[in-house]
Design an enzyme around this catalytic site. Structure first.
Site, PDB file in Angstrom:
ATOM      1  N   HIS A 262       1.318  -0.398 -10.342  1.00 16.26           N
ATOM      2  CA  HIS A 262       0.244  -0.962  -9.415  1.00 16.26           C
ATOM      3  C   HIS A 262      -0.725  -2.511 -10.247  1.00 16.26           C
ATOM      4  O   HIS A 262      -1.779  -2.753 -10.244  1.00 16.26           O
ATOM      5  CB  HIS A 262      -1.491  -0.396  -9.136  1.00 16.26           C
ATOM      6  CG  HIS A 262      -1.696  -1.185  -7.664  1.00 16.26           C
ATOM      7  ND1 HIS A 262      -2.310  -0.420  -6.735  1.00 16.26           N
ATOM      8  CD2 HIS A 262      -2.086  -2.739  -7.705  1.00 16.26           C
ATOM      9  CE1 HIS A 262      -2.920  -1.402  -5.483  1.00 16.26           C
ATOM     10  NE2 HIS A 262      -2.389  -2.470  -6.569  1.00 16.26           N
TER      11      HIS A 262
ATOM     12  N   ARG B  27       1.274  -0.870   0.308  1.00 17.23           N
ATOM     13  CA  ARG B  27      -0.024   0.782  -0.095  1.00 17.23           C
ATOM     14  C   ARG B  27       0.366   1.291  -0.044  1.00 17.23           C
ATOM     15  O   ARG B  27       1.385   1.265   1.099  1.00 17.23           O
ATOM     16  CB  ARG B  27      -0.883  -0.176   1.301  1.00 17.23           C
ATOM     17  CG  ARG B  27      -1.970  -0.857   0.867  1.00 17.23           C
ATOM     18  CD  ARG B  27      -2.465  -0.491  -0.156  1.00 17.23           C
ATOM     19  NE  ARG B  27      -4.076  -1.490  -0.089  1.00 17.23           N
ATOM     20  CZ  ARG B  27      -4.053  -2.715  -1.282  1.00 17.23           C
ATOM     21  NH1 ARG B  27      -2.931  -2.712  -1.666  1.00 17.23           N
ATOM     22  NH2 ARG B  27      -5.331  -3.130  -1.353  1.00 17.23           N
TER      23      ARG B  27
ATOM     24  N   GLU C 279      -2.804   6.782  -4.257  1.00 14.21           N
ATOM     25  CA  GLU C 279      -4.339   6.058  -4.319  1.00 14.21           C
ATOM     26  C   GLU C 279      -5.134   6.380  -3.440  1.00 14.21           C
ATOM     27  O   GLU C 279      -6.535   5.245  -4.210  1.00 14.21           O
ATOM     28  CB  GLU C 279      -3.712   4.454  -4.574  1.00 14.21           C
ATOM     29  CG  GLU C 279      -3.073   4.639  -6.183  1.00 14.21           C
ATOM     30  CD  GLU C 279      -2.398   2.832  -5.823  1.00 14.21           C
ATOM     31  OE1 GLU C 279      -3.303   1.659  -6.398  1.00 14.21           O
ATOM     32  OE2 GLU C 279      -1.445   2.613  -5.962  1.00 14.21           O
TER      33      GLU C 279
END
Length: 329
Positions: free
Chosen positions: A289, A231, A260
Site C-alpha cells: 500500500h 481497495r 486490510e
C-alpha cells in the site's frame, strides 16, 4: 498543553509544525506510543493506517478531529465519530499523481518481467534466464480504467504518452468528460473484454466488492494484466491466483489486499494465499500500500491534514470534512 497523535510517518516539515501546536505522540518508530496510552488527552489525530473503532473513539473524551492523511475513510467509524462530536477530514487530490505513477510502475514491471529479471541476475543467472524474459510493449495496448476520479484521469493522461487507447467504466461520469481526457466510456462487460491492462480505481461499496471475481476474470482477454491500487476487496484474491497459474491472467500487481479490511497495518496474515505466493509467482507483484507514498504526496497530504487540525482546534469547521458533528450537537 494540546496533545496530538500521529499514527504513521508524515513529511518532516509537517511533523515540525505539529510540534509547534503542542505535545506530539508518534504511533510508529522505535519509541512508538500506543494510542490507548494517550487517548484520554489527545485532541487531534493525524491518521493513515491505524483503525479507529467506536470503542477507541468513545474513550477519547477530548478528541476534536481525526484528520485522514489520504482520501479513504475505511479505517474510521464515521457514525461513531459524528456521535462523539469528532470531525473526520480527508485530503483530496494530495496523492493522485503518486498513485497514477505507481500504476505505471507496476504495469511496466509486469510488462517487462522486471522482478524476475532482477532476481535472476542477483542469483547469477544472467545468461540462463534471459531467453525467458521477453516482455511486451504498452504502445497500442488498451488500458481499461474501472472508476474515473482524479487518480484515474491522471492515469489516462500518462497512458496517452505511451500511445495506449483508454476505456473507462464509471456510472457517475458521462461520455463527454471521458472524451475530454482522451478516453472512451464503455459498459463494464466491454471494459473487461477489451482491456489488455485493467486498472481499478473504484471505491469499495456493496456493488463493487469482489467485482473482479472468477467470472469477470474468465471474460478478460487471455494474458491481460490486472492492477489494483484502490481497495483490496474489489478483487477475489483466490480467483486471481488461479488465473495467474492457468495463464488466463498474464500478470497481476496489487498494492492493496482484502486483509486490510481486518488490519490495515499488516494485512498479510489475513490474505494468506497471496502472501504465500508473492515472490514465488513471477507474474505476481504485491506492494505494501505504497502507491500514494512519495515525498511530494506526504507533504501535500500532511499539509492539508495539518490545516484541518488547526481549524478544528480553533473551534472552526474544518475543510474537507466527511461528516458534520456540529449538526448533531
Amino acid at each position: 498543553m494540546t496533545s496530538l497523535y500521529v499514527s504513521d510517518p508524515t513529511h518532516p516539515h509537517v511533523l515540525a509544525q505539529l510540534h509547534e501546536l503542542g505535545e506530539v505522540h508518534l504511533g510508529y518508530g522505535p519509541s512508538a506510543t500506543e494510542y490507548a496510552a494517550v487517548q484520554e488527552r489527545v485532541e487531534a489525530v493525524m491518521l493513515r493506517a491505524e483503525r479507529f473503532t467506536p470503542d477507541k473513539i468513545a474513550a477519547s473524551s477530548r478528541l476534536k478531529i481525526i484528520a485522514r492523511h489520504g482520501v479513504g475513510t475505511d479505517n474510521v467509524d464515521i457514525p461513531a465519530a459524528t456521535r462523539a462530536g469528532v470531525w473526520v477530514t480527508v485530503t483530496p487530490g494530495s496523492n493522485a499523481r503518486s498513485v497514477a505513477e505507481h500504476v505505471f510502475a507496476l504495469t511496466l514491471a509486469l510488462a517487462r518481467r522486471i522482478p524476475a529479471a532482477a532476481a535472476g541476475t542477483a542469483n547469477g543467472q544472467w545468461g540462463t534466464i534471459k531467453p525467458h524474459l521477453t516482455g511486451f510493449e504498452l504502445h497500442g495496448r488498451t488500458l481499461g480504467l474501472f472508476g474515473f476520479g482524479r487518480i484515474a484521469s491522471l492515469t489516462a493522461e500518462i497512458a496517452r504518452g505511451f500511445g495506449m487507447p483508454v476505456l473507462v467504466t464509471d456510472p457517475y461520469v458521462d461520455a463527454e468528460l471521458t472524451r475530454q481526457h482522451g478516453a472512451e466510456l464503455v459498459p463494464f462487460d466491454e471494459l473487461i473484454a477489451q482491456s489488455d491492462v485493467l486498472s481499478l480505481h473504484a471505491p469499495l461499496t456493496a456493488t463493487t466488492k469482489g467485482i473482479i471475481d472468477a467470472d469477470a476474470i474468465a471474460r478478460m482477454r487471455p494474458g491481460s494484466v490486472l492492477i489494483n491500487t484502490a481497495r483490496g476487496a474489489l478483487v477475489d484474491e483466490a480467483a486471481v491466483l488461479l488465473a495467474l497459474e492457468s495463464g488466463q491472467l498474464g500478470g497481476a500487481a496489487l498494492d492493496v489486499l482484502e486483509g486490510e479490511s481486518t488490519d490495515m497495518n499488516d494485512p498479510l496474515p489475513h490474505s494468506t494465499e497471496i502472501a504465500a505466493r508473492n515472490g514465488h509467482l513471477d507474474n505476481l507483484i504485491v506492494t505494501p500500500h505504497i502507491a500514494g507514498q512519495t515525498t511530494q504526496s506526504l507533504l501535500a497530504a500532511g499539509t492539508q491534514a495539518l490545516h484541518c487540525i488547526r481549524q478544528a482546534l480553533a473551534g472552526e469547521s474544518p475543510q474537507h470534512a466527511v461528516n458534520n458533528p456540529a449538526a448533531t450537537a
